[in-house]
Scaffold this active site. Structure first.
Site, mmCIF file in Angstrom:
data_model
loop_
_atom_site.group_PDB
_atom_site.id
_atom_site.type_symbol
_atom_site.label_atom_id
_atom_site.label_comp_id
_atom_site.label_asym_id
_atom_site.label_seq_id
_atom_site.Cartn_x
_atom_site.Cartn_y
_atom_site.Cartn_z
ATOM 1 N N GLU A 117 0.878 -1.186 -0.016
ATOM 2 C CA GLU A 117 -0.061 0.074 0.001
ATOM 3 C C GLU A 117 1.024 1.426 0.067
ATOM 4 O OE1 GLU A 117 -4.224 -1.472 1.941
ATOM 5 O OE2 GLU A 117 -2.652 -1.089 3.286
ATOM 6 N N CYS A 130 3.387 8.552 1.381
ATOM 7 C CA CYS A 130 4.124 7.414 2.393
ATOM 8 C C CYS A 130 4.239 6.212 1.686
ATOM 9 C CB CYS A 130 2.918 7.076 3.428
ATOM 10 S SG CYS A 130 3.514 6.006 4.633
ATOM 11 N N CYS A 137 6.267 -7.189 6.904
ATOM 12 C CA CYS A 137 7.504 -6.721 7.589
ATOM 13 C C CYS A 137 7.920 -7.971 8.472
ATOM 14 C CB CYS A 137 7.043 -5.602 8.366
ATOM 15 S SG CYS A 137 8.420 -4.946 9.265
ATOM 16 N N CYS A 141 6.200 -5.560 15.473
ATOM 17 C CA CYS A 141 5.815 -4.811 16.438
ATOM 18 C C CYS A 141 4.282 -5.036 16.688
ATOM 19 C CB CYS A 141 6.018 -3.249 16.051
ATOM 20 S SG CYS A 141 7.763 -2.970 15.558
ATOM 21 N N CYS A 144 1.268 -2.722 15.484
ATOM 22 C CA CYS A 144 1.250 -2.435 14.058
ATOM 23 C C CYS A 144 0.435 -3.326 13.149
ATOM 24 C CB CYS A 144 2.701 -2.285 13.490
ATOM 25 S SG CYS A 144 2.970 -1.928 11.771
ATOM 26 N N GLY A 196 6.905 -2.196 6.038
ATOM 27 C CA GLY A 196 8.098 -2.685 6.053
ATOM 28 C C GLY A 196 9.226 -1.900 6.729
ATOM 29 N N SER A 228 11.923 6.057 8.230
ATOM 30 C CA SER A 228 11.637 5.669 9.440
ATOM 31 C C SER A 228 12.175 4.408 9.866
ATOM 32 C CB SER A 228 10.238 5.970 9.877
ATOM 33 O OG SER A 228 9.772 5.385 11.093
ATOM 34 N N SER A 250 11.389 5.024 15.358
ATOM 35 C CA SER A 250 10.071 4.558 16.123
ATOM 36 C C SER A 250 10.477 4.004 17.472
ATOM 37 C CB SER A 250 9.449 3.373 15.236
ATOM 38 O OG SER A 250 9.186 3.496 14.116
ATOM 39 N N PHE A 251 10.484 5.175 18.376
ATOM 40 C CA PHE A 251 11.034 4.809 19.872
ATOM 41 C C PHE A 251 9.972 3.952 20.638
ATOM 42 C CE2 PHE A 251 13.283 6.039 23.528
ATOM 43 C CZ PHE A 251 14.388 5.856 23.159
ATOM 44 N N ASN A 327 -3.487 4.174 16.003
ATOM 45 C CA ASN A 327 -4.609 4.037 15.260
ATOM 46 C C ASN A 327 -4.925 2.427 15.015
ATOM 47 O OD1 ASN A 327 -4.770 6.560 13.802
ATOM 48 N ND2 ASN A 327 -2.668 6.053 13.140
ATOM 49 N N CYS A 370 -1.137 5.767 9.958
ATOM 50 C CA CYS A 370 0.027 4.928 10.288
ATOM 51 C C CYS A 370 -0.338 3.731 10.894
ATOM 52 C CB CYS A 370 0.668 5.547 11.409
ATOM 53 S SG CYS A 370 1.067 7.377 10.784
#
Ligand code: SAH
Ligand code: SF4
Length: 393
Positions: A117, A130, A137, A141, A144, A196, A228, A250-251, A327, A370
């Site tokens: 996407e 984006c 991926c 996470c 996600c 990814g 990122s 991405s902390f 999200n 996101c």
């Protein structure tokens, strides 16, 4: 439990360069050097190649032309030579959805029938694309949606550049001969924040961004591109030295315990190791700060103590903190922090001297925000139980 995965192999690279069906090479995504070699291999005389390379490059990347026979400043024979040896092919747009807020989401098919996407976010006087760097991926996470998709492969440089080109097609943004260039670009910025982990596909991402930045083509400035990463420490410095783009990390947590559960790659490179790499980042300056992305998850990482700890961790790093309200996606094991929590958190960061914008979710109605990306047609899904297990819930 899925461990932080090793980089996946690059075997798809050859798939797209020389298309098995036709034996022709796809020009899209070749670096200048690679295109030069390919033109010579196709029979371009060495003494002409510099000129030919410049001409073809401009047609493809400045004018957005896809038809060799329309390359009017090339001799007919040469156009035929090009058409016999090359194609100019983008990934195929399968569906295009437009959100109430103008965000556009493209579902794009790449070689092998996989889908990724791409999201275009229009903003006042600018627009951000984006883009994705992998199908799925490897890094699971827990918050996600992409991380729940099983199937993964690296995208080729051509498939990455192609995402930018197909968005420009849809926006009607290629220059038209005889017409003045508009002052503002519709697609002015790129974020590598789609599907990814870009640093697990670094070479292809780098080659693609070099094509996109090239002055004689699409010519996006390096500071208009943000990569990122979830924290793939050994590759971080290469962003500065080999691309020169801006960096986002991405902390998402202020203790290793919480970050281990949210971003499993933390088990391989923990917070201290990651911060050392960021302090040593070659591109770091006050004008080119690192963006710390921080997803706001209710009751997980959103307390005032977290905010104070984050400020301490950031010490000495030119940084800004981008707070991302979580999200939701079907089956997600988390909830979004309340508005009050997010604002209180932002104030603490802000009072410590760091910009702390709260990202407005865009395109939520079409699942384009996101972390919501995942090809809807992807059949191999992880179960809710697997996601929860990986999250340590
Ligand atoms: N793999 C890279 C880039 C893609 S994700 C990375 O992880 O950095 C882009 C950003 O969206 C990351 O900061 C990611 O952590 C965040 N994100 C992922 N899922 C999200 C969700 N459901 N809600 C909000 N942000 C999310
Ligand atoms: Fe991969 Fe980034 Fe999603 Fe983590 S947040 S699973 S690294 S895409």
């Amino acid at each position: 439990m899925t461990e932080a995965a090793a980089p996946i192999t690059q075997d798809v690279l050859t798939i797209k360069r020389i298309l098995p069906e036709t034996g022709k090479t796809n020009i899209i995504g070749l670096t200048r050097d690679q295109l030069r070699e390919a033109l010579i291999a196709a029979g371009t005389p060495e003494k002409q190649v510099k000129m030919r390379l410049g001409q073809v490059w401009q047609w493809v990347y400045y004018w957005g032309l896809r038809d060799f026979m329309a390359m009017s400043n090339l001799a007919r024979d040469y156009r035929e030579l090009l058409a016999a040896n090359f194609v100019i092919e983008l990934p195929e747009v399968v569906t295009r959805q437009v959100s109430n807020d103008g965000t556009r989401k493209y579902l794009v098919k790449v070689a092998g029938g996989h889908e990724v996407e791409v999201v275009y976010i229009p903003e006042e006087g600018r627009g951000t694309l984006c883009i994705s760097s992998q199908v799925g991926c490897t890094l699971t996470c827990s918050f996600c949606h992409t991380g729940t998709q099983k199937l993964v492969r690296n995208l080729t440089a051509g498939e990455i550049v192609g995402q930018v080109m197909l968005a420009r097609d849809d926006l009607g943004e290629w220059p038209v001969k005889g017409q003045p260039k508009p002052e503002q670009r519709l697609l002015s910025n790129i974020v590598l924040m789609g599907m990814g982990e870009p640093l697990y596909n670094f070479d292809n991402v780098r080659d693609a961004m070099r094509v996109v930045m090239d002055d004689e083509g699409i010519a996006l400035g390096r500071r208009r591109i943000t990569l990122s990463t979830s924290g793939v420490v050994p590759e971080i410095a290469r962003c500065a030295t080999e691309i020169g783009c801006l960096l986002a990390v991405s902390f998402h947590a202020t203790t290793d315990e919480v970050r281990d559960a949210l971003v499993p790659v933390n088990k391989k490179w923990n917070i201290a190791t990651l911060l050392d790499a960021l302090r040593a980042y070659p591109g770091l300056s006050n004008s080119e700060r690192i963006t710390f992305e921080y997803v706001m998850l209710q009751g997980v990482n959103d307390t005032k103590e977290d905010a104070h700890r984050l400020v301490k961790l950031l010490e000495g790093i030119p940084a800004k903190v981008n707070l991302i309200p979580f999200n939701e996606w079907p089956g997600a094991p988390y909830k979004r922090s309340s508005g009050n929590r997010i604002h209180a958190f932002a104030d603490i960061i802000h009072n410590a001297g760091y910009a702390s914008p709260i990202r407005t979710p865009r395109g939520e109605d079409i699942m384009a925000a996101c972390g919501q990306l995942k090809s809807a047609t992807e059949r191999a899904r992880k179960s809710k139980a697997e996601i929860a297990r990986e999250a340590g819930l």
